[in-house]
Motif scaffolding. Structure first.
Motif, PDB file in Angstrom:
ATOM      1  N   ASP A  18       1.064  -1.246   0.022  1.00  0.00           N
ATOM      2  CA  ASP A  18       0.048  -0.102  -0.059  1.00  0.00           C
ATOM      3  C   ASP A  18       0.947   1.341  -0.020  1.00  0.00           C
ATOM      4  O   ASP A  18       0.320   2.337  -0.034  1.00  0.00           O
ATOM      5  CB  ASP A  18      -0.986  -0.093   1.152  1.00  0.00           C
ATOM      6  CG  ASP A  18      -1.878  -1.203   1.219  1.00  0.00           C
ATOM      7  OD1 ASP A  18      -2.490  -1.535   0.077  1.00  0.00           O
ATOM      8  OD2 ASP A  18      -2.163  -1.715   2.320  1.00  0.00           O
ATOM      9  N   LEU A  19       1.943   0.952   0.038  1.00  0.00           N
ATOM     10  CA  LEU A  19       2.990   2.223   0.246  1.00  0.00           C
ATOM     11  C   LEU A  19       3.785   2.466  -0.996  1.00  0.00           C
ATOM     12  O   LEU A  19       4.168   1.473  -1.614  1.00  0.00           O
ATOM     13  CB  LEU A  19       4.242   2.104   1.443  1.00  0.00           C
ATOM     14  CG  LEU A  19       3.366   2.279   2.777  1.00  0.00           C
ATOM     15  CD1 LEU A  19       4.421   1.676   3.678  1.00  0.00           C
ATOM     16  CD2 LEU A  19       3.281   3.568   3.124  1.00  0.00           C
ATOM     17  N   GLY A  20       4.112   3.717  -1.692  1.00  0.00           N
ATOM     18  CA  GLY A  20       4.730   3.932  -2.794  1.00  0.00           C
ATOM     19  C   GLY A  20       6.071   4.829  -2.349  1.00  0.00           C
ATOM     20  O   GLY A  20       6.033   5.628  -1.342  1.00  0.00           O
ATOM     21  N   PRO A  60       5.578  15.605   9.021  1.00  0.00           N
ATOM     22  CA  PRO A  60       4.302  14.821   9.123  1.00  0.00           C
ATOM     23  C   PRO A  60       3.753  14.633   8.029  1.00  0.00           C
ATOM     24  O   PRO A  60       3.638  15.285   6.881  1.00  0.00           O
ATOM     25  CB  PRO A  60       3.535  16.317   9.918  1.00  0.00           C
ATOM     26  CG  PRO A  60       4.434  17.313  10.261  1.00  0.00           C
ATOM     27  CD  PRO A  60       5.700  17.076   9.642  1.00  0.00           C
ATOM     28  N   GLY A  61       3.152  13.369   7.865  1.00  0.00           N
ATOM     29  CA  GLY A  61       2.611  12.933   6.942  1.00  0.00           C
ATOM     30  C   GLY A  61       3.106  12.095   5.930  1.00  0.00           C
ATOM     31  O   GLY A  61       2.714  11.724   4.803  1.00  0.00           O
ATOM     32  N   CYS A  62       4.510  11.995   6.213  1.00  0.00           N
ATOM     33  CA  CYS A  62       5.454  11.375   5.109  1.00  0.00           C
ATOM     34  C   CYS A  62       5.231   9.768   5.326  1.00  0.00           C
ATOM     35  O   CYS A  62       5.960   9.144   4.453  1.00  0.00           O
ATOM     36  CB  CYS A  62       6.786  11.778   5.091  1.00  0.00           C
ATOM     37  SG  CYS A  62       7.798  11.201   6.658  1.00  0.00           S
ATOM     38  N   GLY A  63       4.731   9.414   6.261  1.00  0.00           N
ATOM     39  CA  GLY A  63       4.348   7.810   6.188  1.00  0.00           C
ATOM     40  C   GLY A  63       5.121   7.099   7.261  1.00  0.00           C
ATOM     41  O   GLY A  63       5.055   5.852   7.171  1.00  0.00           O
ATOM     42  N   LYS A  64       5.630   7.992   8.229  1.00  0.00           N
ATOM     43  CA  LYS A  64       6.437   6.965   9.351  1.00  0.00           C
ATOM     44  C   LYS A  64       5.543   6.338  10.307  1.00  0.00           C
ATOM     45  O   LYS A  64       5.895   4.854  10.153  1.00  0.00           O
ATOM     46  CB  LYS A  64       7.040   8.094  10.477  1.00  0.00           C
ATOM     47  CG  LYS A  64       8.054   9.219   9.857  1.00  0.00           C
ATOM     48  CD  LYS A  64       8.432  10.218  10.760  1.00  0.00           C
ATOM     49  CE  LYS A  64       7.152  11.176  11.362  1.00  0.00           C
ATOM     50  NZ  LYS A  64       6.788  11.846  10.442  1.00  0.00           N
ATOM     51  N   THR A  65       4.421   6.429  10.379  1.00  0.00           N
ATOM     52  CA  THR A  65       3.613   5.496  11.366  1.00  0.00           C
ATOM     53  C   THR A  65       3.231   4.349  10.466  1.00  0.00           C
ATOM     54  O   THR A  65       3.153   3.072  10.809  1.00  0.00           O
ATOM     55  CB  THR A  65       2.457   6.159  11.775  1.00  0.00           C
ATOM     56  OG1 THR A  65       2.822   7.331  12.331  1.00  0.00           O
ATOM     57  CG2 THR A  65       1.598   5.128  12.640  1.00  0.00           C
ATOM     58  N   VAL A  66       2.658   4.446   9.170  1.00  0.00           N
ATOM     59  CA  VAL A  66       2.123   3.221   8.388  1.00  0.00           C
ATOM     60  C   VAL A  66       3.396   2.655   7.693  1.00  0.00           C
ATOM     61  O   VAL A  66       3.203   1.255   7.908  1.00  0.00           O
ATOM     62  CB  VAL A  66       1.365   3.797   6.977  1.00  0.00           C
ATOM     63  CG1 VAL A  66       0.161   4.496   7.155  1.00  0.00           C
ATOM     64  CG2 VAL A  66       2.086   4.943   6.323  1.00  0.00           C
ATOM     65  N   ASN A 165       8.977  13.976  14.198  1.00  0.00           N
ATOM     66  CA  ASN A 165       8.965  15.102  13.189  1.00  0.00           C
ATOM     67  C   ASN A 165      10.320  16.088  13.574  1.00  0.00           C
ATOM     68  O   ASN A 165      10.524  16.876  12.763  1.00  0.00           O
ATOM     69  CB  ASN A 165       7.958  15.882  13.176  1.00  0.00           C
ATOM     70  CG  ASN A 165       6.767  15.284  13.129  1.00  0.00           C
ATOM     71  OD1 ASN A 165       6.667  14.320  12.295  1.00  0.00           O
ATOM     72  ND2 ASN A 165       5.532  15.630  13.558  1.00  0.00           N
ATOM     73  N   LEU A 201      -1.732   4.737  -3.947  1.00  0.00           N
ATOM     74  CA  LEU A 201      -2.988   4.900  -3.599  1.00  0.00           C
ATOM     75  C   LEU A 201      -4.011   4.543  -4.393  1.00  0.00           C
ATOM     76  O   LEU A 201      -5.214   4.814  -3.921  1.00  0.00           O
ATOM     77  CB  LEU A 201      -2.770   6.470  -3.164  1.00  0.00           C
ATOM     78  CG  LEU A 201      -1.942   6.602  -2.038  1.00  0.00           C
ATOM     79  CD1 LEU A 201      -1.818   8.283  -1.920  1.00  0.00           C
ATOM     80  CD2 LEU A 201      -2.519   6.215  -0.518  1.00  0.00           C
ATOM     81  N   GLY A 225       2.767  11.871   1.637  1.00  0.00           N
ATOM     82  CA  GLY A 225       2.001  10.837   1.225  1.00  0.00           C
ATOM     83  C   GLY A 225       0.468  11.419   1.891  1.00  0.00           C
ATOM     84  O   GLY A 225      -0.527  11.106   0.961  1.00  0.00           O
ATOM     85  N   ALA A 226       0.474  11.897   3.029  1.00  0.00           N
ATOM     86  CA  ALA A 226      -0.831  12.351   3.647  1.00  0.00           C
ATOM     87  C   ALA A 226      -1.836  13.198   2.498  1.00  0.00           C
ATOM     88  O   ALA A 226      -2.842  13.134   2.379  1.00  0.00           O
ATOM     89  CB  ALA A 226      -0.706  12.880   5.108  1.00  0.00           C
ATOM     90  N   LYS A 229      -2.777  11.380  -0.247  1.00  0.00           N
ATOM     91  CA  LYS A 229      -3.973  10.384   0.005  1.00  0.00           C
ATOM     92  C   LYS A 229      -5.378  11.430   0.083  1.00  0.00           C
ATOM     93  O   LYS A 229      -6.351  10.991  -0.302  1.00  0.00           O
ATOM     94  CB  LYS A 229      -3.898   9.895   1.376  1.00  0.00           C
ATOM     95  CG  LYS A 229      -4.749   9.117   1.695  1.00  0.00           C
ATOM     96  CD  LYS A 229      -4.612   8.256   3.169  1.00  0.00           C
ATOM     97  CE  LYS A 229      -5.617   7.325   3.272  1.00  0.00           C
ATOM     98  NZ  LYS A 229      -5.732   6.910   4.500  1.00  0.00           N
TER      99      LYS A 229
HETATM  100  P1  ATP Z   1       2.859  12.236  11.587  1.00  0.00           P
HETATM  101  O1  ATP Z   1       4.098  12.677  11.829  1.00  0.00           O
HETATM  102  O2  ATP Z   1       1.759  13.477  11.369  1.00  0.00           O
HETATM  103  O3  ATP Z   1       2.267  11.155  12.573  1.00  0.00           O
HETATM  104  P2  ATP Z   1       3.406  10.343   9.681  1.00  0.00           P
HETATM  105  O4  ATP Z   1       4.803  10.676   8.923  1.00  0.00           O
HETATM  106  O5  ATP Z   1       3.642   9.239  10.488  1.00  0.00           O
HETATM  107  O6  ATP Z   1       2.916  11.715  10.018  1.00  0.00           O
HETATM  108  P3  ATP Z   1       1.415   8.505   8.586  1.00  0.00           P
HETATM  109  O7  ATP Z   1       0.545   8.884   9.662  1.00  0.00           O
HETATM  110  O8  ATP Z   1       2.205   7.223   8.330  1.00  0.00           O
HETATM  111  O9  ATP Z   1       2.628   9.871   8.516  1.00  0.00           O
HETATM  112  O10 ATP Z   1       0.957   8.867   7.011  1.00  0.00           O
HETATM  113  C1  ATP Z   1      -0.451   9.544   6.887  1.00  0.00           C
HETATM  114  C2  ATP Z   1      -1.147   9.042   5.896  1.00  0.00           C
HETATM  115  O11 ATP Z   1      -0.640   9.371   4.509  1.00  0.00           O
HETATM  116  C3  ATP Z   1      -1.164   7.682   5.910  1.00  0.00           C
HETATM  117  O12 ATP Z   1      -2.388   6.961   6.495  1.00  0.00           O
HETATM  118  C4  ATP Z   1      -1.150   7.041   4.393  1.00  0.00           C
HETATM  119  O13 ATP Z   1      -2.104   6.338   4.071  1.00  0.00           O
HETATM  120  C5  ATP Z   1      -0.552   8.109   3.660  1.00  0.00           C
HETATM  121  N1  ATP Z   1       0.721   7.630   3.261  1.00  0.00           N
HETATM  122  C6  ATP Z   1       2.083   8.420   3.909  1.00  0.00           C
HETATM  123  N2  ATP Z   1       3.034   8.214   3.024  1.00  0.00           N
HETATM  124  C7  ATP Z   1       2.659   7.140   2.127  1.00  0.00           C
HETATM  125  C8  ATP Z   1       3.171   6.490   1.254  1.00  0.00           C
HETATM  126  N3  ATP Z   1       4.546   6.436   0.820  1.00  0.00           N
HETATM  127  N4  ATP Z   1       2.382   5.530   0.275  1.00  0.00           N
HETATM  128  C9  ATP Z   1       1.072   5.394   0.379  1.00  0.00           C
HETATM  129  N5  ATP Z   1       0.446   6.361   1.359  1.00  0.00           N
HETATM  130  C10 ATP Z   1       1.342   7.171   2.245  1.00  0.00           C
END
Ligand code: ATP
Length: 271
Positions: A18-20, A60-66, A165, A201, A225-226, A229
């Motif tokens: 699911d990640l790109g 934030p939102g670059c996908g660290k959690t996912v 972050n 996505l 990423g966020a 999305k």
């Molecule tokens: P934060 O610091 O705000 O917690 P984060 O870096 O942990 O942000 P995530 O919560 O992992 O970011 O990502 C937010 C959403 O963006 C995810 O639910 C995911 O669907 C989407 N997303 C982020 N990066 C990617 C990616 N590389 N490929 C696909 N979807 C992504």
């Protein structure tokens, strides 16, 4: 021993597919996380220390959690999650206890992965820490990290992956050898990464034939990423809006026809 109630199930519902645009991060996580968790004996044999902590940083939102959850899911090892803000919201003494219990639980179920989200909230620089309580929490985290040495745990590895972050706001003692000594930087994606994220996505939703991924990637400089999305889910909403408008238009046309019929009828009845 640690409370049984701490959930150690690997997360489900999100996979690496699911990640790109994260090939580089994936490669680094394979080296520093997957290999040591799955083949600890190879490290022991070669007398190479196993990584203890990996710091994943990026906006934030670059996908660290996912990506962390997706890796845990694909590894299938137990997964202990610690959320920074929920740890510090406790009463004095509670926070340290929570950290201790989560680390103890992880050691019981090792080989395993601990994920700490928003670690900067738990471990700010001690000289800028607001209170004695914050200082104690950082100290506890350092003690807990040190307690993960494999020789103290029957050769079973526990690796801590932490996301932030704001890597610069962390207490520097955490970034020393034997603690978070591996750092992976997930920056803002470039154009070709954005194209890959958009493709990942949109694997599920049906697309019109003329979607031009490379043009979209060009137009979305600065998007993480966020943001991408959000864009994809807006496209879904627009497409449903168009469908609804078409339905409404059709209904209106049918009503007009009815009116015409009705007036014909009325005319007829007057006669
Ligand atoms: P934060 O610091 O705000 O917690 P984060 O870096 O942990 O942000 P995530 O919560 O992992 O970011 O990502 C937010 C959403 O963006 C995810 O639910 C995911 O669907 C989407 N997303 C982020 N990066 C990617 C990616 N590389 N490929 C696909 N979807 C992504």
């Amino acid at each position: 021993s640690a409370p049984e109630k701490i959930d150690t199930n690997p997360p489900s519902g999100f996979t690496l597919r699911d990640l790109g645009g994260v090939d580089n991060v994936k490669r680094q996580l394979k080296d520093h996380l997957v290999l040591p968790l799955l083949y600890p004996e190879e490290y022991t044999e070669r007398k190479i220390p196993i990584p203890r902590g990996i710091l994943l940083h990026g906006p934030p939102g670059c996908g660290k959690t996912v990506i962390s959850r997706a890796f845990a899911a694909s590894l299938g090892v137990p997964f202990v999650e610690i959320l920074g803000p929920s740890v510090v919201s406790g009463m004095s003494g509670e926070s340290e206890k929570q950290i201790r219990e989560h680390f103890d639980r992880a050691k019981e179920v090792a080989p395993c992965l601990i994920f700490i989200d928003e670690i900067d909230v738990i471990a700010p620089k001690r000289d800028s820490a607001q209170s004695q309580m914050e200082k104690r929490i950082v100290a506890q985290l350092l003690i807990s990290m040190d307690s993960l040495a494999m020789e103290k745990n029957n050769g079973k590895p526990v690796i801590v992956l932490a996301a932030t972050n704001r890597p610069d706001s962390l207490d520097p003692a955490l970034r020393r050898g034997g603690r978070f000594d591996t750092e992976i930087n997930m920056g803002v994606p470039n154009e070709s990464m954005r194209e890959m994220i958009l493709k990942a996505l949109t694997r599920e939703p049906r697309l019109s034939d003329d979607v031009d991924f490379s043009a979209l990637a060009k137009k979305t400089a600065g998007f993480v990423g966020a943001d991408l999305k959000d864009l994809v889910s807006k496209a879904g909403t627009w497409s449903m809006d168009q469908f609804r408008e078409a339905l409404e238009k059709q209904a209106m046309e049918e009503e007009t026809e009815m009116d015409v019929d009705g007036s014909e009828l009325a005319k007829g009845s007057r006669m």
